[in-house]
Design a protein around this motif. Structure first.
Motif, short mmCIF file in Angstrom:
data_model
loop_
_atom_site.label_atom_id
_atom_site.label_comp_id
_atom_site.label_asym_id
_atom_site.label_seq_id
_atom_site.Cartn_x
_atom_site.Cartn_y
_atom_site.Cartn_z
N CYS A 252 -46.89 -82.89 1.43
CA CYS A 252 -47.12 -83.25 -0.75
C CYS A 252 -47.57 -82.94 -0.91
O CYS A 252 -47.68 -82.36 -2.50
N ILE A 253 -48.93 -82.57 -0.86
CA ILE A 253 -50.05 -81.73 -1.70
C ILE A 253 -49.40 -80.59 -2.06
O ILE A 253 -49.45 -79.86 -3.18
N ILE A 254 -48.72 -79.43 -1.13
CA ILE A 254 -48.87 -77.97 -0.69
C ILE A 254 -47.34 -78.17 -1.79
O ILE A 254 -47.53 -76.65 -2.77
N CYS B 204 -48.17 -68.95 -5.90
CA CYS B 204 -49.88 -68.41 -5.17
C CYS B 204 -49.95 -70.41 -5.46
O CYS B 204 -51.11 -70.84 -4.56
N GLY B 205 -49.80 -71.50 -6.26
CA GLY B 205 -49.97 -72.81 -5.45
C GLY B 205 -49.74 -72.93 -4.87
O GLY B 205 -51.09 -74.02 -4.17
N VAL C 252 -48.49 -77.72 -10.18
CA VAL C 252 -49.97 -77.84 -10.86
C VAL C 252 -50.44 -76.41 -10.89
O VAL C 252 -51.01 -76.16 -12.09
N ALA C 253 -49.80 -75.17 -10.08
CA ALA C 253 -51.39 -74.28 -11.21
C ALA C 253 -50.07 -73.62 -12.10
O ALA C 253 -50.78 -72.95 -13.45
N GLN C 254 -48.79 -73.92 -12.42
CA GLN C 254 -48.23 -73.69 -13.55
C GLN C 254 -48.54 -75.26 -14.82
O GLN C 254 -49.14 -73.91 -16.15
#
Ligand code: ZN
Length: 185
Positions: free
Chosen positions: A97-99, A60-61, A105-107
């Motif tokens: 890179c952001i993706i 999902c992140g 990051v979500a984790q």
């Protein structure tokens, strides 16, 4: 006679209009574990749910990051040890890179508060709650570290390109969008 084509992926839900599929082996493993854990089926169910919850959270992140970067997200697929998010080709290397960072990051957004909670207050009296704390906290944290190793097909292989991509972004014209789909584990 033609045999009916076996579906390898089963649609289980939709998140932000993105279809989430589960590989049949995930369902089989889940069924076997639940059958073997008759004595404490609720706990086994919680552990399984939390484990796949971490994988889903990670994907999902990627999904949210890809959507924010203007990519069309086609699907999320969950396998026994990893997931795959399919999305259209990002606009630039920087966006890619952001993706790639989106998953970990979500984790981390979930794991860090949980780890702080455990550090401050310790575990609870409830085994199921402790299992969720341990899986979304400690297990998730170790999978973040593993995922950031700069080895393909791990996210680290793309994610650490962020700094050079940042530098390049400010000095060159935006990259041309190439057709086709990408997928991120
Ligand atoms: Zn990933």
């Amino acid at each position: 006679m033609r045999l009916p084509k076996l579906k390898k992926l089963v649609e289980v839900m939709q998140i932000r209009r993105v279809k989430v599929f589960v590989h049949w082996s995930v369902l089989l493993i889940g069924a076997i574990i639940l059958l073997g854990a008759v004595e404490d089926a609720p706990l086994a169910f919680t552990v399984l749910g939390a484990y796949y919850g971490v994988i889903l959270l990670h994907e999902c992140g990627h999904m949210v990051a890809a959507q924010r970067k203007g990519c069309a997200v086609w699907s999320i697929e969950l396998y026994p040890v990893w997931g795959i998010t399919c999305f259209s080709q990002p606009y630039s290397r920087y966006d890619q890179c952001i993706i790639a960072w989106g998953g970990v990051v979500a984790q981390a957004l979930v794991a860090v508060p949980l780890l702080v909670w455990v550090e401050l207050f310790g575990y609870t009296r409830f085994q199921a709650v402790n299992a969720i704390l341990a899986i979304f906290g400690f297990l998730s944290l170790s999978s973040i570290v593993f995922n950031l190793l700069p080895i393909r097909p791990l996210d680290g292989a793309i994610a650490w390109g962020l700094l050079p991509a940042l530098f390049k972004r400010s000095t060159t014209h935006p990259a041309k969008r190439e057709p086709g789909w990408r997928s991120q584990r």
